[in-house]
Design a protein around this motif. Structure first.
Motif, PDB file in Angstrom:
ATOM      1  N   LEU A  42       0.830  -1.206   0.000  1.00 24.40           N
ATOM      2  CA  LEU A  42       0.000   0.000   0.000  1.00 24.40           C
ATOM      3  C   LEU A  42       0.868   1.263   0.000  1.00 24.40           C
ATOM      4  O   LEU A  42       0.600   2.202  -0.762  1.00 24.40           O
ATOM      5  CB  LEU A  42      -0.931   0.003   1.206  1.00 24.40           C
ATOM      6  N   ILE A  43       1.890   1.275   0.822  1.00 21.25           N
ATOM      7  CA  ILE A  43       2.789   2.443   0.846  1.00 21.25           C
ATOM      8  C   ILE A  43       3.450   2.627  -0.514  1.00 21.25           C
ATOM      9  O   ILE A  43       3.514   3.734  -1.052  1.00 21.25           O
ATOM     10  CB  ILE A  43       3.831   2.293   1.972  1.00 21.25           C
ATOM     11  N   MET A  44       3.937   1.533  -1.090  1.00 21.20           N
ATOM     12  CA  MET A  44       4.589   1.613  -2.395  1.00 21.20           C
ATOM     13  C   MET A  44       3.613   2.032  -3.492  1.00 21.20           C
ATOM     14  O   MET A  44       3.976   2.768  -4.413  1.00 21.20           O
ATOM     15  CB  MET A  44       5.228   0.275  -2.764  1.00 21.20           C
ATOM     16  N   ALA A  45       2.357   1.579  -3.397  1.00 17.44           N
ATOM     17  CA  ALA A  45       1.348   1.961  -4.390  1.00 17.44           C
ATOM     18  C   ALA A  45       1.074   3.465  -4.329  1.00 17.44           C
ATOM     19  O   ALA A  45       0.947   4.124  -5.367  1.00 17.44           O
ATOM     20  CB  ALA A  45       0.060   1.176  -4.170  1.00 17.44           C
ATOM     21  N   ILE A  46       0.988   3.997  -3.125  1.00 20.75           N
ATOM     22  CA  ILE A  46       0.749   5.443  -2.977  1.00 20.75           C
ATOM     23  C   ILE A  46       1.946   6.239  -3.488  1.00 20.75           C
ATOM     24  O   ILE A  46       1.789   7.202  -4.253  1.00 20.75           O
ATOM     25  CB  ILE A  46       0.422   5.781  -1.506  1.00 20.75           C
ATOM     26  N   VAL A  47       3.146   5.822  -3.091  1.00 21.55           N
ATOM     27  CA  VAL A  47       4.352   6.524  -3.550  1.00 21.55           C
ATOM     28  C   VAL A  47       4.474   6.431  -5.072  1.00 21.55           C
ATOM     29  O   VAL A  47       4.746   7.424  -5.746  1.00 21.55           O
ATOM     30  CB  VAL A  47       5.613   5.951  -2.854  1.00 21.55           C
ATOM     31  N   TYR A  48       4.254   5.244  -5.612  1.00 21.08           N
ATOM     32  CA  TYR A  48       4.363   5.056  -7.057  1.00 21.08           C
ATOM     33  C   TYR A  48       3.311   5.871  -7.807  1.00 21.08           C
ATOM     34  O   TYR A  48       3.594   6.472  -8.833  1.00 21.08           O
ATOM     35  CB  TYR A  48       4.214   3.570  -7.393  1.00 21.08           C
ATOM     36  N   GLY A  49       2.093   5.876  -7.282  1.00 23.89           N
ATOM     37  CA  GLY A  49       1.024   6.623  -7.934  1.00 23.89           C
ATOM     38  C   GLY A  49       1.266   8.116  -7.945  1.00 23.89           C
ATOM     39  O   GLY A  49       1.010   8.796  -8.941  1.00 23.89           O
ATOM     40  N   VAL A  50       1.761   8.654  -6.824  1.00 34.22           N
ATOM     41  CA  VAL A  50       2.033  10.087  -6.748  1.00 34.22           C
ATOM     42  C   VAL A  50       3.243  10.449  -7.608  1.00 34.22           C
ATOM     43  O   VAL A  50       3.242  11.466  -8.304  1.00 34.22           O
ATOM     44  CB  VAL A  50       2.253  10.519  -5.276  1.00 34.22           C
ATOM     45  N   TRP A  51       4.262   9.622  -7.560  1.00 34.54           N
ATOM     46  CA  TRP A  51       5.507   9.937  -8.243  1.00 34.54           C
ATOM     47  C   TRP A  51       5.402   9.758  -9.755  1.00 34.54           C
ATOM     48  O   TRP A  51       5.832  10.603 -10.531  1.00 34.54           O
ATOM     49  CB  TRP A  51       6.608   9.051  -7.709  1.00 34.54           C
ATOM     50  N   SER A  52       4.809   8.649 -10.210  1.00 30.75           N
ATOM     51  CA  SER A  52       4.833   8.348 -11.651  1.00 30.75           C
ATOM     52  C   SER A  52       3.601   8.851 -12.396  1.00 30.75           C
ATOM     53  O   SER A  52       3.666   9.058 -13.597  1.00 30.75           O
ATOM     54  CB  SER A  52       4.958   6.847 -11.858  1.00 30.75           C
ATOM     55  N   LYS A  53       2.480   8.958 -11.702  1.00 33.37           N
ATOM     56  CA  LYS A  53       1.202   9.333 -12.328  1.00 33.37           C
ATOM     57  C   LYS A  53       0.851   8.395 -13.480  1.00 33.37           C
ATOM     58  O   LYS A  53       0.259   8.795 -14.466  1.00 33.37           O
ATOM     59  CB  LYS A  53       1.237  10.782 -12.798  1.00 33.37           C
ATOM     60  N   GLU A  54       1.223   7.134 -13.327  1.00 31.07           N
ATOM     61  CA  GLU A  54       0.973   6.114 -14.348  1.00 31.07           C
ATOM     62  C   GLU A  54      -0.136   5.208 -13.835  1.00 31.07           C
ATOM     63  O   GLU A  54       0.017   4.555 -12.801  1.00 31.07           O
ATOM     64  CB  GLU A  54       2.269   5.329 -14.584  1.00 31.07           C
ATOM     65  N   PRO A  55      -1.289   5.169 -14.490  1.00 24.82           N
ATOM     66  CA  PRO A  55      -2.444   4.475 -13.921  1.00 24.82           C
ATOM     67  C   PRO A  55      -2.353   2.949 -13.915  1.00 24.82           C
ATOM     68  O   PRO A  55      -2.873   2.314 -13.007  1.00 24.82           O
ATOM     69  CB  PRO A  55      -3.608   4.944 -14.788  1.00 24.82           C
ATOM     70  N   ALA A  56      -1.700   2.354 -14.896  1.00 20.21           N
ATOM     71  CA  ALA A  56      -1.694   0.890 -14.972  1.00 20.21           C
ATOM     72  C   ALA A  56      -0.899   0.275 -13.825  1.00 20.21           C
ATOM     73  O   ALA A  56      -1.359  -0.655 -13.158  1.00 20.21           O
ATOM     74  CB  ALA A  56      -1.138   0.437 -16.318  1.00 20.21           C
TER      75      ALA A  56
END
Length: 132
Positions: free
Chosen positions: A16-30
């Motif tokens: 979950l932490i990695m998903a949030i960080v990845y989502g905010v940082w990359s803005k890549e939906p897939a």
């Protein structure tokens, strides 16, 4: 089973932490969606293992003073000569190939999958009133 449940719950927190960080940082939906789905799967597995651990006897893996030999014994019955997994694997391969080639290929995969599932479920069934 308790320790496996806890491991999956902690894994889900990490995902979950990695998903949030990845989502905010990359803005890549897939990738973000895949990580959130992995989080959900990890929570489901952890909850199931924790839920089941409360209803079964404690295993050797739950005892900190246990030896490796304490967990020895029969693990279950595994069919030594079953061809059904091969049939299911072949049907599944054709079914997944249909995503790339065309959905019409599912019609060729369905008989293999149905026969494989039916054969696997009833592999050792010989009737209710069999005398031997």
């Amino acid at each position: 089973m308790k320790i496996q449940g806890r491991l999956f719950i902690w894994l889900s927190v990490f995902i979950l932490i990695m998903a949030i960080v990845y989502g905010v940082w990359s803005k890549e939906p897939a990738g973000t969606t895949a990580l959130f789905l992995a989080f959900g799967l990890s929570v489901m597995i952890g909850f199931y293992l924790g839920f089941t651990a409360r209803r079964v006897d404690a295993g050797a893996q739950d005892d900190k003073e246990a030896d490796v030999a304490d967990d020895a014994g029969e693990l279950g019955f595994f069919s030594p000569h079953s061809w059904q997994p091969l049939l299911l694997g072949f049907g599944g391969a054709i079914a997944f190939l249909s995503i790339a080639v065309g959905w019409w290929l599912i019609y060729f995969a369905a008989p293999f999958i149905i026969l494989g599932l039916f054969g696997w479920v009833f592999e050792y069934y010989h009737g209710e009133n069999r005398t031997q």
